[in-house]
Design a protein around this motif. Structure first.
Motif, short mmCIF file in Angstrom:
data_model
loop_
_atom_site.label_atom_id
_atom_site.label_comp_id
_atom_site.label_asym_id
_atom_site.label_seq_id
_atom_site.Cartn_x
_atom_site.Cartn_y
_atom_site.Cartn_z
N UNK A 1 -21.59 4.38 -44.89
CA UNK A 1 -20.75 3.20 -44.72
C UNK A 1 -19.74 3.41 -43.60
N UNK A 2 -19.23 4.64 -43.48
CA UNK A 2 -18.31 4.94 -42.38
C UNK A 2 -18.97 4.82 -41.02
N UNK A 3 -20.27 5.11 -40.95
CA UNK A 3 -20.99 5.02 -39.68
C UNK A 3 -21.12 3.58 -39.18
N UNK A 4 -20.82 2.61 -40.03
CA UNK A 4 -20.83 1.21 -39.58
C UNK A 4 -19.84 1.01 -38.43
N UNK A 5 -18.79 1.81 -38.40
CA UNK A 5 -17.81 1.71 -37.32
C UNK A 5 -18.40 2.18 -35.99
N UNK A 6 -19.48 2.97 -36.07
CA UNK A 6 -20.21 3.33 -34.85
C UNK A 6 -21.23 2.26 -34.50
N UNK A 7 -21.95 1.78 -35.50
CA UNK A 7 -23.04 0.84 -35.23
C UNK A 7 -22.54 -0.50 -34.72
N UNK A 8 -21.31 -0.91 -35.10
CA UNK A 8 -20.81 -2.22 -34.64
C UNK A 8 -20.63 -2.28 -33.13
N UNK A 9 -19.80 -1.43 -32.51
CA UNK A 9 -19.68 -1.52 -31.03
C UNK A 9 -20.97 -1.19 -30.31
N UNK A 10 -21.85 -0.48 -30.99
CA UNK A 10 -23.16 -0.16 -30.42
C UNK A 10 -23.96 -1.42 -30.11
N UNK A 11 -23.74 -2.50 -30.87
CA UNK A 11 -24.46 -3.75 -30.59
C UNK A 11 -24.11 -4.28 -29.19
#
Length: 321
Positions: free
Chosen positions: A81-91
């Motif tokens: 769930x914490x990795x969502x903060x990586x995946x968001x700007x990755x878009x």
């Protein structure tokens, strides 16, 4: 309670459902990077990040086998769930290669409402007593996720893996939409075309402008407000010209409310004011067009049902036997 968290139990040996879906998203976006490799600014770093995330996921799984308990299970899920903060700007790194579509959405907004609600909302209510509560609501987004996560972990543990799967998979569905539907939102698009054009209802196409620019329009007044400062600071650090339509803030918070309402109406009642303020704030701070918020609300119900069915059909397996 503390003893129960660390008590050794017989467990599921493989990956949790949330880890499986994260690895699937990792793989699919890696394939996309390979297709667009020559157009991207740092594809090797993005691929390397994905390898590190995959290795981390398997390492946590094997460490869990050494100490199988509720706490180590929570750590595994919390990391995903914490990795969502990586995946968001990755878009943004993926969608900025496509032609921006804000002119279509701003024009639709103008046609439907006869104005730009994101501009009119803050323009007609430029007061601290409006700004601060709305920024509080917007800032409550991640604390709301944490509160619901802790509720499921401590009170409905048998549903905790399913809940985490629904949340993370819902985020990934929104992220896939953002990759192929590059809409930046008023905070980015309006500064790019100039507020004079906005006031006249002129919304020119700007092509791949956001491939090279990401200037952010400041929120409405009261820059000295406490919650204003928190939201502004977080946006300056983590916001990118991506993820406007549909609003994941509205969509995911609606899914959180559905999750809370299903299990504990007192919890849902506690979260309801923050949810309402958050939904209003997405337009007030000009992060989204009003149609983004509406689409986020409607899409949440479909995505909640879809992710629940996906879990039940393909991923349902208890963490503890």
């Amino acid at each position: 309670m503390a003893l129960d968290l660390f008590k050794k139990v017989e467990t599921q040996k493989g990956l949790f459902a949330v880890e499986k879906i994260s690895l699937i998203y990792n793989l699919l976006t890696s394939i996309l990077i390979l297709f667009m490799f020559s157009q991207m600014s740092h594809p090797m770093q993005m691929l390397w990040d994905r390898i590190v995330i995959a290795v981390l996921t398997f390492c946590l799984m094997y460490l869990y086998r050494l100490a199988p308990c509720k706490f180590s299970a929570f750590v595994r899920i919390a990391v995903q769930m914490g990795l969502l903060s990586y995946w968001y700007p990755d878009t943004y790194e993926l969608n900025r290669l496509f032609t921006n579509l804000d002119h279509i959405f701003a024009s639709a907004e103008q046609f439907i409402f006869g104005c730009q609600p994101a501009v009119e909302f803050s323009k007609h209510l430029p007061y601290e007593w409006v700004s601060e509560p709305l920024n509080l609501g917007y800032f409550s987004y991640y604390p709301m996720i944490l509160v619901v996560a802790l509720y499921y972990f401590f009170h409905r543990y048998e549903l905790f893996e399913k809940w985490s799967f629904v949340i993370v998979t819902s985020f990934f569905i929104y992220y896939f939409i953002y990759i192929f539907l590059p809409v930046a939102g008023p905070q980015f698009y309006f500064p790019a075309i100039g507020m004079e054009n906005v006031s006249q209802g002129i919304f020119p196409a700007i092509g791949n402008y956001f491939n090279f620019h990401h200037e952010l329009l400041p929120g409405p007044d009261y820059a000295h407000g406490f919650f204003y400062s928190l939201v502004d600071g977080s946006q300056q650090v983590g916001e990118r010209p991506t993820a406007a339509f549909p609003s994941s803030h509205v969509g995911m918070s609606t899914i959180l409310m559905l999750s809370a309402f299903r299990e504990n109406r007192k919890l849902a009642s506690f979260l309801l004011p923050f949810y309402f303020l958050l939904c209003c704030a997405t337009v007030y701070i000009q992060a989204h067009y009003l149609i983004d918020a509406i689409a986020g609300f409607i899409s949440a119900f479909f995505i909640y049902i879809l992710t629940s069915k996906i879990y039940k059909k393909w991923f349902a397996e208890p963490m503890f036997r």
